[in-house]
Design a protein around this motif. Sequence first.
Motif, PDB file in Angstrom:
ATOM      1  N   CYS A   1       0.836  -1.200   0.000  1.00 39.47           N
ATOM      2  CA  CYS A   1       0.000   0.000   0.000  1.00 39.47           C
ATOM      3  C   CYS A   1       0.874   1.253   0.000  1.00 39.47           C
ATOM      4  O   CYS A   1       2.095   1.182   0.076  1.00 39.47           O
ATOM      5  N   ASP A   2       0.215   2.411  -0.056  1.00 41.47           N
ATOM      6  CA  ASP A   2       0.923   3.674   0.145  1.00 41.47           C
ATOM      7  C   ASP A   2       1.140   3.945   1.624  1.00 41.47           C
ATOM      8  O   ASP A   2       2.047   4.693   1.997  1.00 41.47           O
TER       9      ASP A   2
ATOM     10  N   SER B   1      -4.575   3.581  -0.216  1.00 42.62           N
ATOM     11  CA  SER B   1      -4.325   3.059  -1.574  1.00 42.62           C
ATOM     12  C   SER B   1      -3.775   1.636  -1.527  1.00 42.62           C
ATOM     13  O   SER B   1      -2.678   1.356  -2.026  1.00 42.62           O
TER      14      SER B   1
END
Length: 267
Positions: free
Chosen positions: A155-156, A191
Amino acid sequence: MSTPSTPERRFSKPPERIAFLASPTEIAQKTRHRLISTYGDTPLCDAELVVCLGGDGFLLEVLHKVAERGIPVYGLNCGSVGFLLNTMSDEDLIQRLTKAQASEVHPLRMNAIGRDGTRHEGIAFNDVFLFRQTRQAAKIKVEVDDRVRLPELICDGIIVATPAGSTAYNLSAHGPIVPLTANLLPLTPISAFRPRRWRGALLPSNAVVRLTLSEQEKRPCAAVADFMEVRDVAEVVVREDRSITATILFDPDHGLSERIIAEQFAE
């Protein structure tokens, strides 16, 4: 910030020792000077109440200053969103302060270990989050109460939010809004790429979250607790700290619980 007490009036008589704190913006500074000319000003160390003039970010700074002293904070919105503040008007200020209702909130405590072994500690009234420092996605192992829940989240970043903070970065990342009395902490990915369908979790307020970074040199991450940022972390542990209580004052019928409910029906 779970389990606040039922909102009640903080003062039985008009407060007299008021400290006025303002953000650096022109409107906040002008408002402060105007209020001081009318009501006077008390040094923060002697105040029974702080009137905060600014936006949500400045109010969070003030909470960090006064939470351990037990001084309640009444915010007047001189910023943009003003979710944690009251409508700006200096008419009948003393009467508004006397009638104000209190919401008591607890912060999160972050304990972070850097890649170099250094240890860092901070508190957050909004949220604690990890975020990638480069173009490479982060790889994070997620444990809750010493049990691995996600061996690898790509993920971010990831957010642990308080109920009050659930309407801030957490909401922007499509996390759930949580009522103050829910005893829950949102855990929300930023995200997420894998698991692609994982949208986060709601954890009990006494949960201990451990986030461990994989491929730390290739995929460096920073950890943030409100205003504190630690670069190149290896591991972060987050839990609610009930030894600290901050008191935020709101005008009747515009308390924090009501705002959190109303936000869920906003267009």
